[in-house]
Design an enzyme around this catalytic site. Structure first.
Site, PDB file in Angstrom:
ATOM      1  CE  LYS A   1      -4.190   1.576   2.331  1.00 37.85           C
ATOM      2  NZ  LYS A   1      -4.998   1.866   1.150  1.00 37.85           N
TER       3      LYS A   1
HETATM    4  C1  LIG Z   1      -6.328  -0.270  -4.000  1.00 42.84           C
HETATM    5  C2  LIG Z   1      -7.073  -0.807  -2.832  1.00 42.84           C
HETATM    6  N1  LIG Z   1      -7.636  -2.030  -2.912  1.00 42.84           N
HETATM    7  C3  LIG Z   1      -8.312  -2.560  -1.878  1.00 42.84           C
HETATM    8  C4  LIG Z   1      -8.485  -1.875  -0.695  1.00 42.84           C
HETATM    9  C5  LIG Z   1      -9.233  -2.498   0.441  1.00 42.84           C
HETATM   10  O1  LIG Z   1      -8.354  -2.808   1.491  1.00 42.84           O
HETATM   11  P1  LIG Z   1      -8.830  -2.830   3.013  1.00 42.84           P
HETATM   12  O2  LIG Z   1     -10.028  -3.714   3.077  1.00 42.84           O
HETATM   13  O3  LIG Z   1      -7.684  -3.407   3.749  1.00 42.84           O
HETATM   14  O4  LIG Z   1      -9.138  -1.427   3.404  1.00 42.84           O
HETATM   15  C6  LIG Z   1      -7.926  -0.600  -0.572  1.00 42.84           C
HETATM   16  C7  LIG Z   1      -8.077   0.165   0.668  1.00 42.84           C
HETATM   17  O5  LIG Z   1      -7.190   0.162   1.485  1.00 42.84           O
HETATM   18  C8  LIG Z   1      -7.203  -0.051  -1.655  1.00 42.84           C
HETATM   19  O6  LIG Z   1      -6.660   1.162  -1.577  1.00 42.84           O
END
Ligand SMILES: Cc1ncc(COP(=O)(O)O)c(C=O)c1O
Length: 311
Positions: free
Chosen positions: A157
């Site tokens: 991330k």
């Molecule tokens: C690109 C992306 N995909 C998926 C997610 C979903 O991740 P999470 O459920 O850990 O928030 C996020 C959010 O963080 C994201 O930025």
């Protein structure tokens, strides 16, 4: 975004308006940062951070993938977050920890630049709107493909990687849709600009696998477990674009958006054009889990121990 009073920066609590960085901060120029999006809920047990440990684990892993040692322990960041929520007097909030290459070195070799860490918390409503969560949103398959693992690290991330999501989001909003669905570099369905995606068809729930360049979403994991606990079959496999149009139900999961039904993609109604029974059932349990009403998922809650300003 509603400003709160204090932000945690490199070990100090500073006023919101003083939480500033130098214009030559490495991460500002080259995207060399990693971050998390986390939420705390006002539950019966008190203010509780949803899957805090899992989010912080991912932060450390994201940083490691970019050779960025975070100069604090996970426990230090966890307790700093608790104290920050308490000192800001918030009972529920969005939490944004970020670690980034700071000021001191320019150029593309970043390993001599310091790693700075900040945590901000603020009140933030449902990202795709309360109405969206209730009635479903309209999405568009993006002309932008999700970043390829041949060029970047989709599982991290990392700040710079979000230019990909920003392009897709702008395109979808300019075209009059609420969210973008990105395909991976092979043309399979990947995810939303900030959410994972689930497709329900013929009583089976399908979601793209790790190999489809997804971010390994923490809400994705939670919803897979809840769906299985409710007796649904969940399969992780590649999803073709047309399967979106043929689906009975589709929903997205993410910390900012929480669990959000999709009622239309590329102007095709999904099922009846409103959230279906499987989505509704899982969403109800998921909301119970977030808000501390589901005994079975209480382990997911990290109750904030610091007394709040208003307590
Ligand atoms: C690109 C992306 N995909 C998926 C997610 C979903 O991740 P999470 O459920 O850990 O928030 C996020 C959010 O963080 C994201 O930025």
């Amino acid at each position: 975004m509603e400003p709160s009073d204090l932000i945690w920066m490199n070990g100090d609590f500073v006023a919101w308006e003083d939480a500033k960085v130098h214009v030559l901060t490495h991460g500002l120029h080259y995207g060399t940062g990693v971050f998390e999006g986390i939420r705390a809920y006002d539950t019966e047990l008190g203010t509780a951070v949803f899957r805090h440990q899992d989010h912080l684990d991912r932060l450390f892993k994201s940083a490691e993938l970019y050779y960025m040692p975070i100069p604090y322990s996970l426990e230090e960041l966890r307790s700093a977050t608790h104290e920050l929520i308490g000192r800001n007097g918030l009972t529920s909030c969005y939490i944004r920890p970020i670690a980034y290459r700071g000021y001191g070195q320019m150029g593309l070799f970043p390993l001599e630049a310091p790693v700075d860490v900040a945590i901000a918390v603020w009140s933030w409503g449902a990202y795709l709107g309360e109405e969206g969560k209730r009635t479903g949103i309209r999405a568009k398959v993006s002309s932008w493909r999700r970043i390829s693992p041949a060029s970047l690290i989709p599982q991290s991330k990392a700040s710079g990687q979000y230019l990909n999501s920003v392009l897709a989001k702008i395109e979808s909003q300019k075209a009059g849709y609420e969210e973008a669905i990105l395909l991976d570099d092979h043309g399979n369905v990947c995810e939303g600009s900030g959410e994972n995606i689930f497709v329900v068809r013929d009583d089976q729930i399908v979601t793209p696998p790790q190999s489809a360049s997804i971010l390994d979403g923490i809400n994705r994991k939670s919803v897979i477990q809840i769906a299985r606990d409710l007796g649904h079959e969940v399969v992780e496999r590649n999803v073709a674009r047309a399967e979106l149009y043929l689906a009975d139900e589709i929903f997205l999961t993410g910390t900012a958006a929480e669990m959000c039904p999709v009622r239309e993609i590329d102007d095709h109604a999904i099922g009846e054009g409103r959230p279906g029974p499987v989505t509704r059932e899982i969403q109800a349990t998921f909301e119970d889990a977030l808000n501390g009403r589901a005994e079975r998922y209480r382990d997911w809650l990290d109750v904030v121990k610091v007394p709040s300003k208003t307590a």
